[in-house]
Motif scaffolding. Structure first.
Motif, PDB file in Angstrom:
ATOM      1  N   GLN A  49       0.833  -1.207   0.000  1.00  0.00           N
ATOM      2  CA  GLN A  49       0.000   0.000   0.000  1.00  0.00           C
ATOM      3  C   GLN A  49       0.872   1.263   0.000  1.00  0.00           C
ATOM      4  OE1 GLN A  49      -2.435   0.610   3.498  1.00  0.00           O
ATOM      5  NE2 GLN A  49      -4.124   1.384   2.267  1.00  0.00           N
ATOM      6  N   LYS A  52       2.379   1.663  -3.462  1.00  0.00           N
ATOM      7  CA  LYS A  52       1.434   2.220  -4.428  1.00  0.00           C
ATOM      8  C   LYS A  52       1.200   3.713  -4.168  1.00  0.00           C
ATOM      9  CE  LYS A  52      -1.097  -2.103  -5.268  1.00  0.00           C
ATOM     10  NZ  LYS A  52      -2.398  -2.783  -5.173  1.00  0.00           N
ATOM     11  N   GLU A 257      -9.674  -0.224  -3.656  1.00  0.00           N
ATOM     12  CA  GLU A 257      -8.597   0.713  -3.331  1.00  0.00           C
ATOM     13  C   GLU A 257      -8.972   2.102  -3.829  1.00  0.00           C
ATOM     14  OE1 GLU A 257      -4.578  -2.034  -3.374  1.00  0.00           O
ATOM     15  OE2 GLU A 257      -5.233  -1.131  -5.272  1.00  0.00           O
ATOM     16  N   GLN A 300       0.658   5.498   8.765  1.00  0.00           N
ATOM     17  CA  GLN A 300      -0.139   4.360   8.320  1.00  0.00           C
ATOM     18  C   GLN A 300      -1.173   4.053   9.402  1.00  0.00           C
ATOM     19  OE1 GLN A 300       2.590   1.163   7.305  1.00  0.00           O
ATOM     20  NE2 GLN A 300       2.481   1.715   5.138  1.00  0.00           N
ATOM     21  N   THR A 332      -7.413   1.192   1.499  1.00  0.00           N
ATOM     22  CA  THR A 332      -7.626  -0.171   0.992  1.00  0.00           C
ATOM     23  C   THR A 332      -8.625  -0.867   1.901  1.00  0.00           C
ATOM     24  OG1 THR A 332      -5.368  -0.257   0.162  1.00  0.00           O
ATOM     25  CG2 THR A 332      -6.527  -2.348   0.364  1.00  0.00           C
ATOM     26  N   ALA A 337      -7.962  -6.521   1.715  1.00  0.00           N
ATOM     27  CA  ALA A 337      -6.534  -6.516   2.034  1.00  0.00           C
ATOM     28  C   ALA A 337      -6.124  -7.736   2.828  1.00  0.00           C
ATOM     29  CB  ALA A 337      -6.175  -5.241   2.793  1.00  0.00           C
TER      30      ALA A 337
END
Length: 757
Positions: A49, A52, A257, A300, A332, A337
């Motif tokens: 994640q 990306k 996502e 995060q 996500t 996930a």
């Protein structure tokens, strides 16, 4: 009553224990494997994640950065300058009363293409100079727009007129200060570009743009001529499609996502990738990751709530884009996930259940194979505990641990037989040992009572005879040693008495010497103190004399000044006398003139009567002036005499002061010498006093040492008596006659000497 583990048979306990251990092992291993797998999957999900999100951020930064560089380059290109210059010039060359309406008519209202395809029109064919310039430059700008994905490109003059746009929307040929564009993002960015430095790119964040009916951002830079002066502004309009395309280029599952931009005001600066979640410029929910994005804090988040109400993991990355204050957020869906985690969880639970069922069957069979040999060994052990040494131990031929245990038990049975035989022999030896112990105990009791002549006469067995001989030999050696100790103790007693007497005598003499030195030190200290006080008084007298000398010298200076002043007064009196003599002469001459004037007036008769009166008054004034001058001269003469007398007296006072100063100087020198000598004598006495105090201290230390020596001699004599008393407890020699002493303490020193002789 609860069931205790000790009351459960091994046949049941062992299978239960094996099953429990197996279950614990399987559950622990499975839990560890699941935890490691879950942590690994979560780390991989977070890494993927974040990767990306970084890829989307890099793509967006590249796109926006390329657009900003492109705008800056376009503003500095000569081609753009020529286009701006030509478009501004040919607009004024349109042969129509309304040039702006003419342009809108041919490129907007009468454009044969659809509204979103007006850029396809290159030349409307009206033959105007504007259309000729448009046909020249439009293909280049159109290609730039298509290659970079811009929504539109504008050329705006310094007066604020949009002389060219690629898309020909409602903002074409409009004035940024007019009703259509006033206050719009395009107007703001053009004003900012005209006010900035050449080569600078100004930005305007995404906001609603009415002429295009969309939410757009703008980049603008001044168009420069050959001298570097701005002649207009080139503007690029960016649409949300460009931003969304850059952000979502690396997304694999766009259904679960989502990636978007957030500004500090909490608005979405890009549309949602997931349909119907939110639109551009919609307010976002107050979630932890949105709050971090608004505060431009990276991080995060494992479980957050999205705008559509789903649980998701999120990554927040603040972007470093000049002119745009954005943070990138990627969400996500949790179920997507961590789908693999849920599959592993069910697999682990199934594995645990199957392992428990299998472990029960295997453990029960294995426990039965273990408990049967144990029961046979238990029977053999019970027989051995009952001294049944003829029992047969089963299982000795097995190759496992039970075989080892059976063989050990068989060997233990043989050893028990040999131990019983040895026990009988041990009883016989014990009786002999008891006899030896009794004899040694009696002998040691006599030794404890001080009897050093009580040797063991009864022989022991061959095993213990050496013990008896060693004891008797040690007893004889102890008797000889004690004899020497007694003699040494008597000598120590005699020597201690002599040392004590000498130490006492030395202490008395030293004490007397210390008292004498103490008195001497006290007298010297008093003498030193008196002499020090005398030196201080002499110093004070010296200081007083020095002060008197300084005052006398100052008085001498005053007298000199007074003598000089009196001399000046005397000189001034002499000058005054001269002036008075001159006044007297003038009065005399005046009187003569007045007399002559009176004579001449008398000769004149009645005509000179008035002049005669005047002459008479002048004579009176001359006479009075002469009298006053005489009085002043008399006073001045008296003053000169007094001044002369004062000068004489001041001279005499000056001479007397000089003599006093000389005498005071002599006295001060003598007092200084006396003070120095007294101080030197005081210093010498202080050194003598210090030496006497040190000698007194050493004498007192010697006295203390003499007293300590006397005390030590007394203690040594006491210890010698104690040693004699202790050794007197022992009987060293047997009694020969009835007159012999019972113990060594009854023997006198003279007897000892006679005996030794």
């Amino acid at each position: 009553m609860p069931l205790k583990s000790s009351s459960i048979s091994l046949k049941l306990k062992l299978p239960l224990l094996m099953v429990a251990l197996t279950v614990v092992f399987v559950v622990t291993v499975s839990f560890l494997i699941y935890s490691m797998a879950e942590r690994s999957i979560r780390e991989n999900v977070a890494t993927a994640q974040a990767s990306k999100a970084r890829a989307g951020a890099q793509a967006l930064q590249f796109s926006i950065g390329a657009a900003q560089r492109d705008v800056a380059n376009l503003g500095a290109l000569p081609t753009v300058f020529r286009a701006m210059n030509n478009f501004e010039r040919v607009v004024g060359m349109i042969e129509d009363d309304d040039p702006i309406g003419y342009m809108k008519k041919h490129y907007v209202s009468e454009n044969p293409n659809a509204a979103d395809q007006r850029a396809d029109l290159v030349d409307p064919g009206d033959g105007s100079y504007y259309s000729q310039s448009h046909a020249t430059y439009h293909p280049t700008f159109l290609q730039t727009l298509q290659l970079n994905g811009y929504s539109d490109i504008y050329l705006v003059t310094t007066a604020g007129l949009v002389v060219y746009s690629v898309q020909k929307q409602g903002d074409f040929a409009e004035d940024i200060g007019g009703e259509q564009l006033a206050g719009s993002a395009l107007a703001r960015v053009v004003d900012a570009a005209l006010a900035t430095e050449p080569g600078t790119v100004v930005t305007e964040d995404f906001s609603p743009y009415a002429p295009a009916d969309s939410n757009d951002a703008f980049l603008a830079s001044p168009v420069l001529n050959k001298k570097g002066d701005p002649v207009g502004v080139i503007v690029v309009r960016l649409g949300s499609d460009m931003v969304l395309s850059a952000l979502s280029a690396n997304l694999g599952d766009k259904a679960h996502e989502n990636i978007f931009l957030v500004s500090p005001d909490g608005l979405a600066r890009s549309p949602s990738v997931i349909p119907d979640a939110f639109a551009m410029l919609d307010p976002l929910p107050d979630a932890p990751h949105i709050a971090a994005a608004r505060a431009r804090e990276s991080g995060q988040y494992e479980d957050v709530m999205t705008a559509s109400g789903h649980h998701a993991t999120a990554v927040v990355l603040p972007l470093a884009l000049e002119g745009f204050d954005w943070s990138l957020v990627m969400e996500t869906d949790v179920s997507s996930a961590f789908a693999r985690v849920y599959q592993i969880r069910w697999m682990v639970l199934s594995l645990i259940g199957a392992s428990i069922v299998v472990s029960i069957g295997v453990s029960w069979a294995a426990a039965n194979r273990v408990t049967r040999p144990i029961h046979k060994l238990r029977d053999a052990t019970n027989a051995l505990s009952n001294e049944d040494y003829d029992i047969e131990v089963a299982g000795r031929m097995r190759g496992d641990e039970f075989g080892d245990l059976a063989r050990s038990l068989d060997s233990f049975r043989d050893k028990l037989k040999r131990a019983d035989d040895a026990s009988a022999r041990e009883i016989a030896a014990r009786s002999e040992t008891d006899l030896v112990v009794d004899e040694m105990s009696q002998a040691l009791t006599d030794l404890q009572n001080g009897n050093l002549i009580a040797e063991i006469e009864r022989p022991f067995s061959s095993h213990h005879e050496a013990l008896r001989e060693n004891y008797n030999r040690s007893l004889r050696n102890l008797r000889d040693s004690l004899r020497e100790v007694v003699e040494a103790a008597q000598h120590v007693d005699r020597f201690a008495q002599e040392q004590r007497a000498a130490a006492n005598e030395m202490a008395e003499r030293t004490e007397g010497q210390g008292a004498t030195l103490e008195k001497t030190a006290t007298a010297m200290q008093d003498l030193t103190e008196r002499l020090r006080q005398t030196a201080e008084k002499a110093g004070e007298v010296d200081n007083t004399m020095r002060g008197t000398r300084r005052q006398a010298e100052q008085s001498n200076d005053v007298v000199r000044s007074a003598v000089e002043a009196m001399d000046k007064i005397q000189q001034a009196s002499a000058e005054i006398s001269k002036i008075i003599s001159m006044i007297d002469d003038i009065a005399f001459q005046t009187n003569l003139l007045a007399l002559n004037a009176g004579v001449e007036a008398a000769r004149a008769g009645p005509a000179g009567a008035g002049f005669a009166v005047v002459a008479s008054e002048v004579r009176n004034l001359a006479r009075r002036a002469s009298e006053a001058a005489g009085e002043i001269k008399a006073l001045t003469n008296a003053s000169e005499e007094h001044v002369a007398h004062g000068v004489s007296m001041v001279d005499r006072a000056g001479d007397a002061l000089s003599s006093i100063i000389q005498q005071v100087t002599s006295v001060s020198d003598l007092v200084s010498e006396i003070a120095g000598g007294v101080q030197h004598q005081s210093k010498g006495l202080e050194d003598i006093n210090t030496a006497i105090r040190e000698l007194d201290s050493v004498t007192q230390q010697n006295t203390a040492m003499a007293e300590e020596a006397s005390a030590s001699s007394q203690l040594l004599q006491s210890e010698a008596k104690t040693l004699t008393r202790v050794t007197g407890r022992f009987q060293i020699d047997p009694s020969m006659t009835a007159d012999a002493p019972a113990t060594w303490a009854d023997v006198t020193p003279q007897d000892t000497v006679r005996h030794s002789g």
